[in-house]
Write a protein that holds these residues in place. Structure first.
Motif, mmCIF file in Angstrom:
data_model
loop_
_atom_site.group_PDB
_atom_site.id
_atom_site.type_symbol
_atom_site.label_atom_id
_atom_site.label_comp_id
_atom_site.label_asym_id
_atom_site.label_seq_id
_atom_site.Cartn_x
_atom_site.Cartn_y
_atom_site.Cartn_z
ATOM 1 N N THR A 1 -6.873 6.590 -1.212
ATOM 2 C CA THR A 1 -5.739 6.450 -2.119
ATOM 3 C C THR A 1 -5.532 4.979 -2.457
ATOM 4 O OG1 THR A 1 -4.697 8.369 -1.079
ATOM 5 C CG2 THR A 1 -3.299 6.973 -2.466
ATOM 6 N N ARG B 1 0.864 9.170 2.501
ATOM 7 C CA ARG B 1 -0.508 8.753 2.800
ATOM 8 C C ARG B 1 -0.513 7.559 3.750
ATOM 9 N NH1 ARG B 1 -3.798 10.793 -1.597
ATOM 10 N NH2 ARG B 1 -3.154 12.976 -1.708
ATOM 11 N N THR C 1 0.098 8.467 7.501
ATOM 12 C CA THR C 1 -0.964 9.132 8.259
ATOM 13 C C THR C 1 -2.268 8.348 8.291
ATOM 14 O OG1 THR C 1 -1.592 10.400 6.283
ATOM 15 C CG2 THR C 1 -0.009 11.422 7.797
ATOM 16 N N SER C 2 -2.466 7.441 7.351
ATOM 17 C CA SER C 2 -3.706 6.665 7.307
ATOM 18 C C SER C 2 -3.775 5.694 8.481
ATOM 19 C CB SER C 2 -3.775 5.873 5.996
ATOM 20 O OG SER C 2 -4.774 4.878 6.065
ATOM 21 N N VAL D 1 -1.692 2.270 1.532
ATOM 22 C CA VAL D 1 -2.674 2.653 0.523
ATOM 23 C C VAL D 1 -3.445 1.402 0.104
ATOM 24 C CG1 VAL D 1 -1.256 4.581 -0.270
ATOM 25 C CG2 VAL D 1 -1.081 2.356 -1.423
ATOM 26 N N GLU E 1 -8.653 7.134 5.825
ATOM 27 C CA GLU E 1 -7.923 8.332 5.374
ATOM 28 C C GLU E 1 -8.594 9.659 5.757
ATOM 29 O OE1 GLU E 1 -6.633 9.755 0.996
ATOM 30 O OE2 GLU E 1 -6.084 7.685 1.493
#
Length: 238
Positions: free
Chosen positions: A175, A196, A199-200, A205, A235
């Motif tokens: 992302t 995102r 959790t990445s 991003v 990711e």
């Protein structure tokens, strides 16, 4: 061994914004002259009104325009294709033409670029195509995107063998904060990025410049071929 891009000629296919723009400017900053090509040459000319960058027309879904561009430009040292066509949606939402367009632009387009530009390339030339993390991590609503990206990875492997010693690699972003998500609206885009980032493993991003750096690395890395570089903050791991 890293090869300099100074005084090399690089074709970058894509828009005049987002990752394509970051790639074009990074390659130019590395010393190359750049041809930025896409379907909207007027917009490209407005985006790149500076020395060392020329613009041209090409439609990756039309082989005649790819052949014409190759004939007009003559030999180039490297080719980068960032072009894509949106194909987001669940199984029930995806239409035949949407899926076909995605595959046509992102998979068949690079194949046509290889067909028409490889014969004029030096042996130390290369191609860089764009895949994506959805090839490695299935996400609801990204079925066609993931299948297209997986096909890019397969194409990269096959062309690396067939075109050797010309190198063929792919860059596979996760992302990234580009205009591609603006259609969601500010609130939904912010919510998506927050989810995102949470959790990445990188806890954020990506930015277009980070993807451009990976492209420059791939262009100059003379022992790198047949690889899809995951520049995705980890990711797909979670």
């Amino acid at each position: 061994m890293a090869a300099s891009l100074r005084d090399r000629r690089v074709l970058v296919v894509g828009r005049g914004s987002g990752i394509a723009r970051a790639v074009t400017l990074a390659v130019r900053a590395a010393g190359a002259t750049v041809v930025a090509a896409g379907r909207d040459e007027r917009a490209l000319a407005a985006a790149y009104d500076e020395p060392g960058i020329e613009t041209a027309y090409v439609d990756l879904s039309d082989e005649a325009t790819v052949a014409a561009l190759a004939g007009r430009l003559g030999p180039v040292d490297h080719v980068v294709s960032t072009a894509s066509a949106r194909a987001r949606g669940t199984l029930g939402e995806l239409g035949h033409d949407t899926m076909l367009r995605s595959f046509e632009v992102k998979v068949l387009g690079p194949l046509l670029l290889a067909r028409h530009f490889a014969p004029g390339m030096p042996e130390d030339g290369s191609f860089v195509f764009f895949s994506g993390s959805s090839a490695r991590k299935p996400v609801a609503g990204m079925l066609a995107v993931g299948a297209t990206n997986a096909a890019v990875d397969a194409l990269t492997h096959g062309l690396a063998v067939e075109l050797a010693p010309i190198r063929v690699n792919a860059v596979s972003p996760g992302t990234v904060d580009t205009g591609a998500y603006d259609g969601l609206g500010e609130r939904k885009k912010a919510d998506l990025f927050a989810a995102r980032a949470a959790t990445s493993p990188a806890r954020r991003v990506g930015q277009p410049g980070e993807i451009a750096d990976a492209v420059v690395f791939a262009l100059g890395s003379t022992f790198l071929t047949g690889v899809s570089l995951g520049v995705d903050g980890g990711e797909p791991l979670v």
